[in-house]
Scaffold this motif. Structure first.
Motif, short mmCIF file in Angstrom:
data_model
loop_
_atom_site.label_atom_id
_atom_site.label_comp_id
_atom_site.label_asym_id
_atom_site.label_seq_id
_atom_site.Cartn_x
_atom_site.Cartn_y
_atom_site.Cartn_z
N UNK A 1 -6.84 -7.47 5.35
CA UNK A 1 -6.07 -6.95 6.61
C UNK A 1 -5.38 -6.13 6.90
N UNK A 2 -5.24 -4.90 7.32
CA UNK A 2 -3.67 -3.37 6.74
C UNK A 2 -2.58 -4.25 8.14
N UNK B 1 0.79 -1.41 -0.32
CA UNK B 1 -0.17 0.06 -0.28
C UNK B 1 0.76 1.41 -0.14
N UNK B 2 0.37 2.58 -0.63
CA UNK B 2 0.95 3.52 -0.36
C UNK B 2 1.13 4.03 0.68
N UNK B 3 1.94 5.30 1.39
CA UNK B 3 1.47 5.49 2.27
C UNK B 3 0.37 6.23 3.28
N UNK B 4 -0.18 6.58 2.25
CA UNK B 4 -1.21 7.64 2.38
C UNK B 4 -2.49 5.78 2.88
N UNK B 5 -2.23 4.60 1.82
CA UNK B 5 -3.24 3.68 2.73
C UNK B 5 -3.94 3.86 1.53
N UNK B 6 -3.96 4.64 0.80
CA UNK B 6 -5.23 4.42 -0.45
C UNK B 6 -5.08 3.18 -1.57
N UNK B 7 -4.23 4.03 -1.88
CA UNK B 7 -3.66 2.81 -3.09
C UNK B 7 -3.15 1.87 -3.42
N UNK B 8 -2.40 1.29 -4.40
CA UNK B 8 -1.52 0.11 -4.44
C UNK B 8 0.34 0.68 -4.46
N UNK B 9 0.92 0.12 -4.13
CA UNK B 9 1.88 0.40 -4.15
C UNK B 9 3.15 -0.94 -4.00
N UNK B 10 3.13 -1.85 -5.01
CA UNK B 10 4.10 -2.82 -5.01
C UNK B 10 5.20 -2.96 -4.18
N UNK B 11 5.53 -1.72 -4.34
CA UNK B 11 7.21 -2.00 -4.63
C UNK B 11 7.51 -1.42 -2.62
N UNK B 12 6.30 -1.46 -1.76
CA UNK B 12 5.95 -0.88 -0.63
C UNK B 12 6.55 -2.28 0.33
N UNK B 13 7.31 -1.70 1.18
CA UNK B 13 8.30 -3.19 1.98
C UNK B 13 7.81 -2.10 3.62
N UNK B 14 6.34 -1.02 3.94
CA UNK B 14 5.96 -1.14 5.09
C UNK B 14 4.49 -0.94 5.55
N UNK B 15 4.27 -0.75 4.78
CA UNK B 15 2.52 -0.55 4.67
C UNK B 15 1.76 -1.53 3.54
N UNK B 16 1.23 -1.83 4.41
CA UNK B 16 0.57 -3.75 2.99
C UNK B 16 -0.67 -4.06 3.83
N UNK B 17 -1.10 -4.91 2.82
CA UNK B 17 -2.89 -5.19 2.86
C UNK B 17 -2.03 -7.30 3.11
#
Length: 817
Positions: free
Chosen positions: A273-274, A216-232
């Motif tokens: 779950x986030x 998830x992007x830092x905002x939590x609203x959109x997809x970010x395949x590279x995020x290693x700090x926020x996700x589902x």
């Protein structure tokens, strides 16, 4: 130390008009002379670097290497490196990279900088410069060289044990993230864990299984395949340990209490779950996350593909055969390149009631089909949910759907009862984790069976995506689905994720594998109207392609596919495309001494305590290489990568892979290759093997191992001698891969009576998520046989709970490297 003279001297009556702090010519000359004698900055600079865990495979506790500037040191991909510089009399210091593959330096403007060694295919030098400036701004620098080699296993094997904790290697930390009953929706109360809890549609379900991390992007609203700090985290809740869900266990009686049954039903299914990582490094889940949701056996579904609208899936809920409710016994999974999750229905057949005498009200074809899938006449159904009489008539369908007995007072086409409900299960289900309102789709083109998972490959522009699938039951088969549609890379970023699934998953060819004794194999197409898949077939008269897909097992039978020893998880090597498949085990009653084949070659006895245990109780891992390295090929080469066994068993005929106490295991189940977005999934990717064991649990709890496998064909042909009851023997030829040696090690041992299943990581490979399923499954509310996860932290005892754990390397490197 020599001093650096400042500007501002006056000589021969001349005025110094430049009052800046820039050095004069004489200062430069003097400084150069000083540098010839002392490698220095202000006037001394030394560049040092420490390499964490830089020992060999057999020396993983080597001390931190410290090399002076101008020297050389070495490490391997995925490991953390610390660069340390010293300077005297400096006003500023900085590290910079001079050459080699670019890395990100953390703390580059301090005396100590760190970086992760990049992925390389051969030993590669990286040169770094440490520069210090004096108060006048004069720089001095020194270099340090780090030679990085390809990734290697970098941990000491965990010993076998029967402790009630999750044990990981020295240098690693394990923490509990997400447990049975944890509230994931806003307003749901904390879990009491005493049997009084309700509303599991808003809580974590039971028996955590297959799992995937979606960024998830830092905002939590959109997809970010590279995020290693926020996700589902999207995971399956396969089953339940029913006694722990209720105050005093399951209430006895011929009919079930509605309150207990609905709790058990809601504990099955899937969760989204986030999860987030704090700046301190710890992970937590977010209750009330915007995308959090549960998908249960009561969630509305739609059917897509060739079976949509077929008579065999029509029910009172969907008279046109296009919709259904629920998914159940979700075991393994798959992840699509367009950002969706595939969950797979495994042992669904046992949940249904079918009354004695029901055969008389069905056609001969229906009876054959039900028998082949285990929807047994006279069965009450697991958990006996069909027995519930709901207090509110509107809720009765929640329970009536589990009764597939023909109601002779209803329409003969099945639209008035649930006689066809069982045919609505056994599918691959696609879920969009980024859209909480999207209705999951059952993808019928991938066939109906006891799906373990659906593992994709071949997302290459212009080539057709492929999905590999095991049918987890003894004597069942291995499949693959080849889409009709070549991959378009732009679809990876489409916003309507399920529409992309329609494009690639609703039309294609389903194949089943035949493993030949020559070490070669053939993919047999399950296409109506070809070969024996016609209405003239004497075993089962196939009516159309929908009939072939609804009755995939029957179609594979008549094609002559190879029976396997419980084909479970598959995994595709991201570096070379080779496919690995766990064959968990088999027993003599299902496959006798004379029933072996080249791909399932062993028959032996591995006693559990004093009890004999003949068959293939320890399982194995087979692998295949598609012809031309093309997943669309219809032929392949195969061998057996790994045989499960205790280290003390016969090395000639049982412990064929030469396992020792650092890597012996039994009953491989979960299987996963590290992501190619980090060093763990590049060059020689890490293969993770999880166990679901009954044969070796007298010695150790279930476990997870890490491996760096070779390639298909790296071993040789082998003939083994099998043994049966009464001393009978028989020989079987097979193909055995190179012994793994130290390229296979035990990484984790779980708590009492658990199964290790479900695994994924963050894209950077620094956080590993692992599921611990049904700890203490043999206990009761008053006498639990495990207290995990409470025991992990040594807190007060409580009823055991399935849970997800987070594993990190203490120095921040890629896990296992």
């Amino acid at each position: 130390m020599s001093d650096i003279k400042l500007t501002g001297r006056h000589d021969d009556g001349d005025f110094q008009l430049n009052t800046s702090n820039n050095p004069s010519l004489s200062d430069v000359i003097e400084q150069r002379n000083s540098r010839r004698q002392i490698l220095g900055g202000m006037a001394s600079v030394a560049a040092l670097f420490g390499l964490s865990a830089c020992g060999s495979d057999n020396d993983d506790k080597a001390p931190l290497a410290v090399v002076s500037a101008g020297g050389a040191g070495a490490t391997t991909s995925g490991r953390m490196v610390t660069l340390t510089g010293t300077a005297s009399g400096s006003s500023s210091v900085a590290w910079s990279q001079v050459s080699g593959p670019a890395v990100t330096l953390t703390g580059a403007d301090t005396a100590t900088a760190t970086f992760m060694a990049p992925s390389v295919t051969a030993a590669t030098p990286l040169v770094f410069s440490f520069t210090a400036k004096n108060a006048a701004g004069f720089p001095s620098s020194a270099n340090a060289t780090v030679t990085v080699s390809p990734a290697a296993l970098g941990f000491t094997a965990v010993s076998k044990n029967k402790n009630d904790i999750v044990t990981v290697p020295e240098g690693y930390t394990v923490s509990v993230l997400y447990r049975l009953g944890d509230p994931i929706l806003a307003g749901v109360a904390a879990y009491a864990n005493n049997g009084t809890d309700t509303n599991f549609a808003g809580r974590a379900g039971d028996h955590h299984d297959g799992m995937a991390y979606f960024g998830l992007a830092a905002t939590g609203a959109t997809r970010d395949d590279n995020s290693s700090t926020r996700g589902l985290l999207v995971m399956n809740h396969e089953n339940i340990t029913a006694p722990y869900l209720h105050v005093n266990g399951v209430t006895a009686g011929a009919t079930r209490l509605e309150s207990e049954a609905i709790k058990e039903i809601e504990c099955h299914g899937v969760a989204v779950v986030e999860v987030t990582r704090a700046t301190t490094g710890g992970w937590s889940y977010v209750q009330g996350g915007a995308l959090n949701r549960r998908v249960t056996p009561l969630t509305p579904m739609v059917f897509n593909g060739p079976v949509r609208g077929d008579d065999q899936i029509k029910t009172v809920y969907s008279a046109n055969g296009t919709a259904g409710r629920g998914t159940i016994n979700n075991c393994a999974n798959g992840v699509n390149a367009w950002g969706t999750y595939l969950t797979c229905e495994e042992n669904w057949a046992g949940y249904f009631r079918r009354a004695a005498g029901d055969n008389a009200n069905r056609t001969a074809k229906q009876v054959v089909a039900f028998n082949r899938y285990g929807v047994t006449q006279g069965a009450a159904g697991a958990n006996n949910w069909a027995s519930v009489t709901a207090a509110n008539a509107a809720d009765q369908a929640n329970f009536s759907k589990w009764n597939v007995t023909v109601d002779t007072t209803k329409a003969a086409d099945g639209t008035g009862d649930y006689r066809n409900e069982a045919n609505q299960y056994g599918w691959v289900v696609e879920i969009d984790p980024y859209n909480a309102s999207a209705t999951p789709r059952k993808r019928t083109a991938l066939g109906r069976m006891g799906h373990e998972g659906a593992w994709p490959a071949n997302f290459v522009a212009g080539r057709k995506p492929v999905f590999y699938m095991g049918d987890d039951s003894r004597g069942e088969y291995f499949y693959k689905f080849v889409s009709n549609t070549p991959w378009n890379a732009a679809d990876a970023n489409a916003t309507d994720h399920l529409a992309v699934g329609d494009k690639y998953l609703d039309n294609g060819t389903l194949y089943v594998a035949r493993f030949d004794a020559t070490g070669q194999g053939v993919w047999l197409p399950l296409v109506f109207g070809t070969g024996v898949l016609t209405a003239a077939n004497p075993t089962y008269a196939f009516a159309n392609q929908a009939d072939v897909l609804i009755n995939t097992r029957l179609a594979a039978d008549v094609l002559g596919a190879t029976k396997m020893d419980r084909p479970e998880w598959a995994a595709v090597n991201p570096a070379n495309g080779e496919v690995y498949l766990t064959l968990t085990n088999n027993n003599a009653s299902n496959r006798p001494l004379a029933g072996t084949n080249a791909a399932n070659p062993r028959h032996y006895n591995d006693p559990v305590g004093a009890a004999n245990n003949f068959g293939n109780p320890n399982g194995h891992v087979v692998r295949l290489k598609e012809a031309g390295n093309n997943p669309e090929a219809t032929t392949f080469q195969w061998d057996i990568y790994l045989f499960g066994a205790g280290a003390d068993l016969d090395a000639t005929n049982i412990n064929i892979s030469g396992l020792d106490t650092s890597n012996d295991f039994s009953s491989p189940d979960g299987l996963w290759f590290s992501r190619p977005s980090n060093a763990g999934g590049l060059v020689n990717p890490l293969l993770w093997i999880q166990t679901d064991d009954g044969a070796y649990t007298d010695v150790t709890n279930c476990m997870m191992l890490a491996a760096m496998p070779g390639t298909v064909g790296d071993g040789a042909a082998r003939t083994i001698t099998n043994t049966g009851t009464g001393g009978a023997t028989a020989t079987q030829a097979t193909f055995v891969g190179k012994a793994p040696g130290m390229q296979l090690r035990r990484f984790l041992v779980g708590p009492k009576e658990c199964e290790i299943t479900g695994i994924d990581s963050t894209p950077d490979g620094r956080t590993l998520f692992v599921n611990i399923q049904h700890p203490g499954e043999l206990g009761s509310p008053n006498t639990p046989t495990s207290n995990w996860p409470y025991s992990q932290s040594g807190t007060a005892a409580g009823r055991p709970r399935s849970a997800t754990v987070v594993i990190t390397k203490n120095d921040g490197g890629v896990v296992a490297l």
